[in-house]
Each structure stands twice: as C-alpha cells, then as structure tokens.
Design a protein around this motif. Structure first.
Motif, PDB file in Angstrom:
ATOM      1  N   TYR A  74      -3.121 -14.026 -45.650  1.00  0.00           N
ATOM      2  CA  TYR A  74      -1.662 -14.110 -45.590  1.00  0.00           C
ATOM      3  C   TYR A  74      -1.292 -15.570 -45.472  1.00  0.00           C
ATOM      4  N   GLU A 134       6.463 -10.541 -48.701  1.00  0.00           N
ATOM      5  CA  GLU A 134       7.833 -10.526 -48.198  1.00  0.00           C
ATOM      6  C   GLU A 134       8.533 -11.776 -48.712  1.00  0.00           C
ATOM      7  N   TYR A 136      12.650 -13.119 -48.161  1.00  0.00           N
ATOM      8  CA  TYR A 136      14.032 -12.807 -47.878  1.00  0.00           C
ATOM      9  C   TYR A 136      14.772 -14.035 -47.357  1.00  0.00           C
ATOM     10  N   ASN A 152      10.456  -5.761 -44.225  1.00  0.00           N
ATOM     11  CA  ASN A 152      10.196  -4.557 -43.453  1.00  0.00           C
ATOM     12  C   ASN A 152      11.303  -4.367 -42.434  1.00  0.00           C
ATOM     13  N   SER A 154      12.291  -1.657 -39.089  1.00  0.00           N
ATOM     14  CA  SER A 154      11.821  -0.548 -38.271  1.00  0.00           C
ATOM     15  C   SER A 154      12.904  -0.132 -37.302  1.00  0.00           C
ATOM     16  N   TRP A 155      13.222   1.142 -37.296  1.00  0.00           N
ATOM     17  CA  TRP A 155      14.168   1.693 -36.332  1.00  0.00           C
ATOM     18  C   TRP A 155      13.398   2.618 -35.397  1.00  0.00           C
ATOM     19  N   GLY A 156      14.044   2.958 -34.293  1.00  0.00           N
ATOM     20  CA  GLY A 156      13.439   3.923 -33.383  1.00  0.00           C
ATOM     21  C   GLY A 156      12.665   3.263 -32.258  1.00  0.00           C
ATOM     22  N   THR A 158       9.461   4.861 -30.881  1.00  0.00           N
ATOM     23  CA  THR A 158       8.062   5.236 -30.702  1.00  0.00           C
ATOM     24  C   THR A 158       7.149   4.279 -31.463  1.00  0.00           C
ATOM     25  N   ASP A 159       5.953   4.075 -30.909  1.00  0.00           N
ATOM     26  CA  ASP A 159       5.086   3.014 -31.411  1.00  0.00           C
ATOM     27  C   ASP A 159       3.871   3.509 -32.190  1.00  0.00           C
ATOM     28  N   ASP A 165      11.616   6.210 -37.660  1.00  0.00           N
ATOM     29  CA  ASP A 165      11.239   5.059 -38.478  1.00  0.00           C
ATOM     30  C   ASP A 165      10.605   5.510 -39.798  1.00  0.00           C
ATOM     31  N   ASP A 183       1.992  -1.589 -38.547  1.00  0.00           N
ATOM     32  CA  ASP A 183       2.686  -2.671 -39.251  1.00  0.00           C
ATOM     33  C   ASP A 183       1.918  -3.110 -40.490  1.00  0.00           C
ATOM     34  N   ARG A 186       2.829  -0.806 -43.409  1.00  0.00           N
ATOM     35  CA  ARG A 186       4.188  -0.756 -43.976  1.00  0.00           C
ATOM     36  C   ARG A 186       4.226  -1.527 -45.281  1.00  0.00           C
TER      37      ARG A 186
END
Lengths: 525, 447
Positions: A74, A134, A136, A152, A154-156, A158-159, A165, A183, A186
């Motif tokens: 990356y 990515e 943006y 990416n 992410s809502w919510g 819980t993990d 999500d 992650d 995604r």
C-alpha cells in the motif's frame, strides 16, 4: 515484454526502492508534514491448512498445504490544500498492489484449479493486482462535510460482524471472519458522501454510489479457490459433458448493470444525547444497497423444457445462476456509556428487506417425468428466493486490569451477540453449502444466534495478543488466536491460528474444512 | 539574680529544644544546598537531598539523570492569567460543598465568564481547608487558559534504549478564561452546556497508527467528559469511556489526565491534601523567556522563533544515563507546595499521587504516582519554560512539555513528550471554527 512481466517488474522495483529509501529510518513517513504525508506498508502473509480436505470437496488439498502466499503493498498520499487554496480541502490517494503466489508456486491442486478456471480467477484479479484503491477529495465548510471519490464508509456499532454496515461490499475472495480483518475485506466504492452537523444533538449524513460509475458487488471465490465454499469437483461434471455455469465461462453471474438503476444510497440521522445527558448516541439509518451474499438458483438451458428427455442425453445444459439482490435496510444504532461503571454498551438493529435465502424445492426444484415406465428425476429451472430479516448485534466493551497477565496495560474485553430473525420463515430453508462429509445441508432456523468474544492485551507497545472466539449455540465453535510482535521499529511479525469445529451450522461452519496457521511479515513506513 | 546549675541546665535544654523546633518548623528540611553553576550527579547527589522528590533523588544516585544548577532571567509567576486573576478575581469566587466553582457576587454555580485564574494566588492560604482544591482549580484553568491552540506533538518511547516515537498534530478550542475564548461560548449548542474545552489529537506517525484520532470534550459541571476515538481499522468513530482519562494514551505511559502538563482533571473528582511548602529544584529548558510572534487574526506563533527544547539522553553523544533523561536543561530553585491527591472514582487507575507545584505559577514541577495497591508506579519530571507575547503585549504565556518525562518504574519504561520543536507548528490564540471539533470535523480527518 508482456504486461504481466512489466507489472511484476515494476512492483518489485517499487517495493525495493521503498525499502531502501526507508531503510535505517524509524517507522516514519517518507514525507510527513502537517500539509502532506506519504506513507505505506509492504506485507507478506503465508498460510497453511493444518488438515487435509475431507469428503467431497474441491480441491483435495493435503494437510500442511500452503494455500496463501499473499504479497501486498500500500502506498498512501494525503495532501491538505488549505494553505494553497484557503479552503478546508484535502485529498487522499491509496495505491494497492497485490501478488498471490500460490497460483504460481503453491500446491499443485491450487495451481491446477487456477489453470482450469482461469477466466473466473482473472475476472477478479485474484493472482495479480495493481490499482488505485482509494482516491477522494474532502471539503468542509462550517458544519457541512463533503467527500467525493473512491472510499470506504462504515456505519453502525458492531465490530466483528456487520449488522447495519452494508455500504461497501466485502471481498469474499480474501479470507473470512477471524482470519482477516473486516477493513482489509472492504472494497472501496466511488461515492459522494456528505454530512451536516447541525448541533450537539442533531446531524445528518448521506451517501450516493452512482451505479453508472460503480456497481461493484462482493466477488465470489471461484471453485477450486482456497476461499470458496466446500463443493464438489465440478471438473468431474465437465468431464462427463455437463457444463456448469457456476463461475466458469458461461458466466451466469448477474452482476448489476453499470447504470443509475444500480445506484446505492443511504441516509442517516445522528441524534446524540437523545436518551438524555451526555452518555448516549442514537442513529437512525436507511440504505438501499446490494446484499453481499448472492441469490442462486439452478437453471436448465433457456428454452429447454424440464420434461424434455433430451436432458438426459444432453445433460450439459444445467447451470447455476447467481444474482445480487438490492435490499432496503432500516437501521437503528445506539450506544450508552455507563461512566460510573467504566463500561459501554452499544448495538445495532437492522431490518433487511429482500435478503437471499435458499429453499431447495424452489431454488433447485426437481421434477419427475415418465420415461419408458421409469420415473426419472430432473432438475428444473428454479427461482431466486428472498426474505425479510431483522438482525441485531449487541456489544459490551470493558477494559480491565488483570495485573497478573499485564502489569502495564489493561486487558480489553469485547463481547458481542448477533441474532437473526427470519420473517416468513420456511422450514425448508437451508444454507446451500454441503457438508463435505455427509453431503447434507445445515438448515436455517427462524432464529439464528452467534456469540463472539474478543480479548486483547498489549505489552510495551511491542507485543499484542488477541483471541477471537465465535460460538453458535447450535453447536459450532471458531477459535482464532493471534500473536503480533513489533521488532526493530518498522517491522512487524504476526502468527495466527484458526480452528472451527462442531456441528455443521452457519455462519462459519464452512471453515471446518479450513483450519489454518498463518504468518505475516510487515514493513511500514 | 543568681542562677543555680540546675536552672542553668534547664535553660540550655530549653534553648536547644527551641532551636530544634524552629528548624523543624521552617518548612525547609534541606540538609544541603546548591549554587548556580553546580553540576550534580551520582557523586554529589547529597547536595540536593530534600530539594527533589525521593524517586528523583534515587535517579540521581543511580546516575540516570544529572543536573546543572542555573538561574532564570524571568519570573514564571508573571503569567497573564495569574496576573489577571489577581486583577479581576480577588474575593470573587469560592467552591461549593460539591467542589463546584461559585461566583459569590452573582450566586452562579460553575460560571464560565471568568478571566484569569479564579483564585488569585495571593489569596490562597495553606491554612484554608479548601486551599488544595482551589489550587488545583487554578492549575486546571492555567492549562485550559493557554487558549485555543495548535501544535505538532511527539511522544518518545524508551526502556533501556530508545524505541520509537509517535507524532501528530493536536488542536484545542477553549471556552473559558480569556475574553476570546469566552466568545466561543455562543457555540454551546454544538458541544453541550458547560463545555470548557474540546481537543483533538491525530496521529500521523508511525504508519501503523496513522489516522488514529481522539477527540474529547471537557465540561465544567459534573457532566461526564465525552471521548471519541476514530479507529482506522474500523473506519468509524467510536465512543470511549470517559473514565478512560486515566487509561494509557496511545499506548504510552501517559494518561489523558497526565497530559496537560501534569494535571488535566477536575479537582472535584479527587480528595486533595496540602502537605507542606518547601524549597525545590525545578527543571527548565533554558533561562530566558521565549518570544512569540504575532500572526494573522491575533494568532501567536512560535514557528519562526528559535528556542531551546529538551535534548534527550538517547540523542546525546556520550550520555551514560537513562535515554529518557533531559541532558541540556537547567535546574533552578523555586518554592513548591506539596500536595497528596487521592481519586474518588474506584475505577481510576492511579492510587495516591503526589504533586509538587510552583507557589507562584501554580504549575506542577513533579508528579509521583502510586498504584492502587500502594506500590510506587510512575514519576513525572517536567521541563518547563516561559513564553512572552509579542512587543506591546505584556502576556506571559507558559510553555510546557518541552521534554517532560513520565517514567514507569514497574515496567522500566518511559515516555517523553515534546509539544513542539523549533520550526514546527505551535500557535496560540487560534480563532477556530468550532465545527472542526465535532463529529463532522472528525469525519474530515478520518480515512
């Protein structure tokens, strides 16, 4: 020089250059100021199955076969344009390169599966990949935020597993829960995301993924892949002249068309403090998005009637078709901080309209026809089946001193409960993943439960121990410990083990055939 | 009058007793003394016995740290908010039975329109049973009164050798104690009633922590603080327990309550006792004030100012002491009040704490921390400085954390904090857009 060789050469050269540039430096970005930064990481992960494949599953790998030799790079660039433009504007670009070596120098089973099904593997670039991951731009003015680009979201609350999500699709060719982080799985989407924070007690956030630009859905691991669900060796059927359209060149994977009808969108209301005081947050959300698990059905070749005895003489017309349904998700997320008890409870509830289910009699109906006095079964064209679900995830989190284990840092406990309720449940519902030993299928109950416990402890910012345990009360366990050690500053090494055992129940029982150990070496800059 | 031998003996004994009582009551039990220019190390540590806390003396004996005695060319008590407190707030404020600040002239509890420290230092009497809590209210207000700011800070980690550092920009918006801060109170709806300060720290280094950010809101009243953390691996901002103020910050030896130059907590959450007043030796980065330059919109900046910060053992050639020791500071004699502090919250990670605080500038000089089992745990040694606003403005602005250290004795591990280095961003009196400090503002810095 072929593109492949050129790409690999560039990849190796880039990695070598980055390592030499940062060699000897502490783990700091190559460039890192308040205005811009260039950072990245290079990692190699290798994994072995600890047991051989059993039963009727493809491919038939042996114990200690290497199934993953994933090399990732990356590179990340962030630039704040405020000084240049006077605006609160920044942009962020991540490039990702991947090379999966198991298809070139792994066990013969995986190399052969790749060569026999190359089109399916290359469809998702499972062997070699170099792309903008990515990209943006983010602009803020007062209480309004706008982010446009590949990202990416992410809502919510819980993990470990996703309830609310469901914005970005998950890469099902990457590896599953307990062995790969959520992650990393995604897949970024091209989207417009905006937020408005009106006050301390009210805000709004929304996103739009224009289908004409991005209609990506969760890829499925092709048969023969180490990440595919257990299934028979479809090459046997091909050898018998039966053409299987599942992940092969017949391509009966109905991915959404790239037009605006395939757009995803979501809206969320943020209501912090609505339960009173400073201790709570509540969010209400609506999404129109794609479900990660495709619906599937068997179909006979279009135009051939199920009662046609020609089918037996020409069995090569049976296919499996997949379709990704669009679902509506109505979500409620909340958390409450019990400050006096140093304890947080949080959770998500999601009502999902139109999620995929499987009923043999409907998705893969079998008709019988009379042929010379014999009643012969024949698979006929099925239908996709959907149901509404209400899913819940509740999370309890507490950090505790256990000085006999760790004198310097607290031990983190995260306990999560996941429940699924199927509206209009049908007792014939199953998970269409055959038990490789018995060939049977796990039934899908009206209520399904999963309990998850994660325990983490860190020592001197160098060593981290984590244990994830998943339990389905119908009698299935998954246990995945990981040990991570950071040495010589920018290098990290991690070892993990994952085992699944018990009854053949979902959602993670298909991992039973895939107990593994893995090792990761990572260099960050 | 003829004095017989017995009477004479009694007079001598009484005189000796009187002398002993005078010495004992002098508040200064120093058995030795130091002079400007003295170099103190493991060979002559006795010279500073009694002038520093016991653990610091032990570090000196072991050769872990050294001291060079110097003198300051400024008075650290000449700080703007100390002077404003003297000018505006004499006799004005008190503490309720619950430890809340009360304006005696208006009856308002937890007023937020005060400027300067609420309790003028000249009025703080050690015989007042409320004095310790008032003192720590002043300390907290000094930290918060530093004004809305922006800086790049680094934490340096070392055990027996230097390990690594984590760095990132910090920014804070304040809502009390200066006139421009009080202007921010009109944004209370965005933050909640009683907001004192909102603070964001984001990590940019090393890569594995790149993108991690925390945001905290601190309130004047009994309202619990709000703490949020953006975790890149989860791609979302999570609510954290406010009791996490005493948890380790970013895996360092600091907690959030330690990070505000030693005290960033609400005094009402602790039982605080005054122990004594004495002479002490305090570490300073240099003898001179550092002059800020005026930037845009009244912002003051240090970015273009050359100034001395702490140099650590691990970056000093030939250094034989601990890697976390500051090797280029001076130690000056100051007067200190010594306090003992006990948390009321049963989940607070620390047990007893002892803070030595400068009697003029109110700020901590040393902090010793015991764990809840009563075993000595951590020791903080501050590296102070003083700042001066541009010409024409008679403000003294404190600088701290130019090499402060917190040493965990139980783990033999230390964290040094450097709030800024010459050439890096350090701005004060920044006119922030409050929206930067909301969840929307966090969205901007989240990946």
């Amino acid at each position: 020089m072929s593109r492949k060789i050129l790409g690999i050469s560039f990849f190796i050269t880039a990695i070598t250059a980055i390592v030499f540039m940062t060699c000897g430096q502490s783990s700091a970005a190559i460039y890192n100021t308040d205005e811009y930064s260039l950072t990245g990481k290079v990692e190699a992960k290798t994994a072995f199955f600890t047991g051989g494949a059993h039963g009727n599953t493809c491919p038939q790998y042996d114990a200690w076969d290497m199934f993953k030799q994933r090399n990732l790079a990356y590179i990340e660039w962030t630039h704040d344009l405020q000084r240049l433009t006077g605006l609160d504007l920044q942009y962020h670009i991540v490039g990702r390169g991947l090379y999966e070596g198991v298809y070139d120098y792994g066990p013969v089973e995986f190399r052969t599966a790749y060569n026999d099904n190359k089109e399916a593997y290359d469809r998702y670039d499972l062997r070699y990949q170099a792309r903008i991951w990515e990209a943006y731009a983010h602009y803020r003015t007062g209480p309004v935020n706008i982010r446009i680009g590949k990202q990416n979201l992410s809502w919510g609350n819980t993990d470990i597993m996703r309830v609310v999500d469901h914005i970005n699709p998950l890469d099902n060719t990457w590896g599953g829960t307990g062995t790969e982080s959520l992650d990393d799985r995604r897949i970024p989407l091209w989207m417009i995301r905006t937020g408005y924070q009106a006050s301390n007690t009210f805000g709004v956030e929304g996103y739009l993924v224009p289908g004409a630009i991005d209609a990506t859905v969760a890829p499925n691991a092709p048969w023969g892949s180490p990440y595919a669900f257990p299934e028979p060796d479809l090459r046997i059927l091909s050898a018998a002249g039966i053409t299987i359209g599942f992940n092969n060149s017949l391509g009966y994977i109905n991915e959404p068309k790239k037009d605006m009808s395939s757009s995803r969108l979501g809206l969320k209301l943020l209501l912090p403090g609505i339960l009173g005081g400073n201790n709570s947050n509540v969010e209400l959300s609506y999404q129109r998005t794609y479900w990660d698990t495709p619906a599937l059905r068997f179909l006979t070749d279009k135009g051939v009637l199920a009662s046609d005895p020609v089918w037996y003489g020409n069995p090569g017309v049976m296919s499996i078709e997949m379709e990704y349904p669009k679902v509506n998700i109505f979500g409620l997320s909340a958390n409450y901080n019990f400050a006096d008890l140093d304890f947080i409870i949080k959770g998500d509830i999601a009502h999902v309209q139109g999620a995929t289910v499987y009923i043999n009699d409907i998705n893969q109906p079998t008709a019988y026809f009379n042929y010379a006095g014999l009643l012969l079964p024949q698979v006929t064209t099925g239908q996709f089946t959907y149901r509404d679900f209400t899913n819940i995830g509740i999370s309890f989190e507490k950090n505790v001193w256990i000085r006999s284990i760790n004198r310097g840092e607290k031990v983190q406990f995260l306990f999560e409960y996941y429940g699924n309720y199927c509206h209009s449940h049908d007792s014939r519902m199953i998970y269409p993943i055959p038990d490789p030993d018995s060939g049977g299928y796990a039934s899908m109950g009206r209520y399904e439960h999963t309990l998850a416990l994660s325990i983490t402890s860190e020592y001197n910012m160098k060593t981290k121990i984590n244990l994830v345990t998943l339990y389905n009360p119908s009698g299935s366990w998954m246990i995945a410990p990981t040990l991570t050690y950071r040495f010589d500053n920018p290098f990290t090494i991690a070892f993990g083990y994952s085992t699944t055992f018990g009854n053949w129940v979902m959602p993670f029982a298909y991992n039973q055939d895939r107990d593994q150990i893995n090792a990761l070496l990572k260099y960050e800059f | 009058m003829k004095i017989n031998a017995r009477t004479y003996t009694w007079i001598i004994l009484l005189d000796m007793l009187l002398v002993l009582l005078i010495i004992a009551g002098s508040g200064s039990m120093a058995k030795a003394d130091v002079n400007v220019g003295d170099a103190i190390d493991s060979s002559n540590w006795q010279k500073v016995q009694g002038l520093v806390p016991e653990p610091v003396l032990e570090y000196l004996k072991k050769g872990w740290i050294k001291m060079k005695i110097g003198k300051l060319n400024f008075e650290p008590g000449d700080l703007w908010f100390i002077q404003e407190g003297e000018r505006r707030n004499k006799g004005r404020y008190d503490l309720t039975a619950n430890g809340e600040l009360i304006d005696k002239t208006t009856g308002v509890i937890d007023p937020r329109d005060f400027v300067g420290v609420p309790f003028p230092v000249s009025e703080l009497d050690v015989r007042d049973p409320k004095m310790p809590e008032k003192w720590f209210n002043d300390i907290l207000m000094v930290i918060i009164s530093m004004g809305s700011n922006r800086q790049t800070a680094c934490l340096y980690f070392s055990g027996d050798k230097y390990e690594r550092r984590i760095c990132g920009p910090q920014k804070a918006i304040k809502f009390i104690s200066t006139e421009s801060n009080i202007m921010n109170q009109k944004y209370e709806t965005q933050f909640g009633k009683g907001i004192m300060e909102a603070f964001i720290m984001r990590l940019t280094e090393p890569y594995e922590l790149h993108g991690l950010a925390t945001m905290s809101y601190q309130y004047a009243s009994n309202t619990p603080d709000k703490v949020f953390a953006y975790v890149p691996a989860l791609r979302r901002t999570r609510v954290m327990s406010a009791a996490a103020r005493s948890d380790s910050m970013f895996g360092s030896d600091y907690s959030l309550d330690d990070a505000g130059c030693g005290w960033w907590a609400k005094p009402r959450d602790f039982t605080i006792k005054y122990v004594r007043t004495q002479t002490s030796l305090v570490q300073y980065a240099g003898p001179d004030l550092v002059r800020w330059t005026a930037g845009k919109d009244g912002t003051l900046s240090l970015q273009k100012t050359p100034f001395v910060t702490g140099k650590f053992g691990f970056e000093t050639p030939g250094w034989t002491g601990k890697p976390w020791a500051v090797t280029n500071s001076i130690w000056v004699k100051r007067k200190a009040h010594v306090f003992e502090i006990y948390p009321k919250d049963p989940y607070y990670n620390y047990g007893k704490m002892e803070i030595w605080a400068d009697t003029k500038s109110v700020r901590p000089q040393f902090k010793t921390i015991w764990d809840r089992a009563g075993k000595r745990w951590k020791v903080m040694i501050f590296n102070n400085s003083g700042g001066l606003a541009p010409e024409g403005i008679s403000w003294g602005i404190p600088l701290c954390a130019l090499g402060d250290v917190i040493y965990d004795e139980q783990r033999n591990h230390a964290t040094n904090v450097m709030e800024t280095r010459p050439g890096e961003v350090k701005d004060w009196n920044v006119k922030w857009d409050p929206a930067e400090f909301t969840l929307g503002g966090m969205a901007k810095i989240s990946k």
